[in-house]
Design an enzyme around this catalytic site. Structure first.
Site, PDB file in Angstrom:
ATOM      1  CG  HIS A  81      -2.162  -0.660   1.167  1.00  0.00           C
ATOM      2  ND1 HIS A  81      -2.823  -1.144   2.287  1.00  0.00           N
ATOM      3  CD2 HIS A  81      -2.954  -0.975   0.103  1.00  0.00           C
ATOM      4  CE1 HIS A  81      -3.955  -1.718   1.906  1.00  0.00           C
ATOM      5  NE2 HIS A  81      -4.052  -1.636   0.603  1.00  0.00           N
TER       6      HIS A  81
ATOM      7  CB  CYS B  94      -2.818   0.344   8.770  1.00  0.00           C
ATOM      8  SG  CYS B  94      -1.721   0.046   7.382  1.00  0.00           S
TER       9      CYS B  94
END
Length: 270
Positions: A169, A263
């Site tokens: 990511h 996150c």
């Protein structure tokens, strides 16, 4: 360099790790044979919530659901710009149900929510950065989602290609420091994407692979304080040299699932 960086109060959305576990492997960090200490994870998560509030930020929560062990990673659920919500369509089948409770939460709060047609993993790959949105692709979010987000927000979206599976990511390889600058690990990006970042951010704070592997780039900044993994000591030192204030927060239990501070943190930009 500014003598004093300016804090901008933030509004964060988080999700308690009540059902957190590593039950499948969808990135190189995840090993289902390595047990998760849920009690430790909850203490670490509570410490993150506490430190946000002590620094003047608003923290709201979405209720976790059983059977969704990665729901704690709130950043992947959406990206919010100007009070508009672009939701998620997860790449992994195991995570696809997570989008439903998050979108329901935003709708109950009165937000306009757009569900993407293409694979898109929220702030995991779409990172608002002042005048534009930096957008990752290569492992999860599809380039088509970049175009969808640009049409929805009316904000320029700059595509960046990730090439190292450990940084699957964008928010594991890059984070926004303030409206003008970022920190990132060059080795996570394709050659062309590195050139783009060098042009856009000639004064960026560069991280080493060691910093990145310690989840140092999965950080959150309020413009002055940088909530950062304590394992990224050299990155913290470079940030301090630039006038930022590193605030170490240990979320090591979440590293087992490939996640960290960012996150676990969805920023709601009104």
């Amino acid at each position: 360099m500014p003598e004093s960086r300016v804090v901008r109060p933030r509004r964060y959305l988080v999700c308690e790790p009540r059902f957190f576990a590593v039950r499948y492997a969808i990135n190189p960090w995840m090993r289902p044979d390595r047990p998760v200490d849920v009690s430790l994870a909850r203490r670490q998560w509570l410490s993150l919530v506490d430190v946000y509030r002590r620094h003047g930020h608003t923290v709201e929560t979405v209720e976790p659901l059983p059977g969704l062990p990665d729901m704690v990673f709130a950043a992947n659920a959406a990206v919010v710009v100007g009070g508009r919500v672009f939701g998620s369509r997860f790449h992994a089948p195991e995570r696809r149900p997570e989008s439903v409770p998050y979108e329901a939460w935003f709708k109950t709060q009165g937000f306009d929510v757009q569900h993407p047609e293409s694979v898109c993993e929220g702030e995991g790959d779409l990172v608002p950065a002042g005048r534009w949105i930096l957008a990752g692709t290569g492992f999860r979010t599809a380039p088509e989602a970049h175009r969808e987000a640009q049409e929805f927000f009316g904000v320029p979206v700059i595509g960046l290609t990730l090439v190292d599976p450990y940084f699957y990511h964008l928010d594991t390889a890059l984070f926004v420091l303030d409206e003008e600058n970022i920190a990132y690990y060059p080795g996570a990006f394709s050659p062309g994407s590195r050139e783009v970042l060098e042009r856009l951010y000639p004064d960026a704070v560069l991280a080493t692979r060691e910093d990145a592997m310690a989840f140092g780039l999965n950080s959150v900044s309020d413009g002055r304080h940088v909530f950062v993994s304590p394992g990224a000591a050299s990155l913290a030192a470079r940030l301090a040299d630039r006038g930022y204030v590193p605030v170490p927060v240990d979320l090591s239990e979440f590293h087992k699932a490939g996640g960290g501070i960012k996150c676990c943190t969805q920023e709601i930009r009104s």
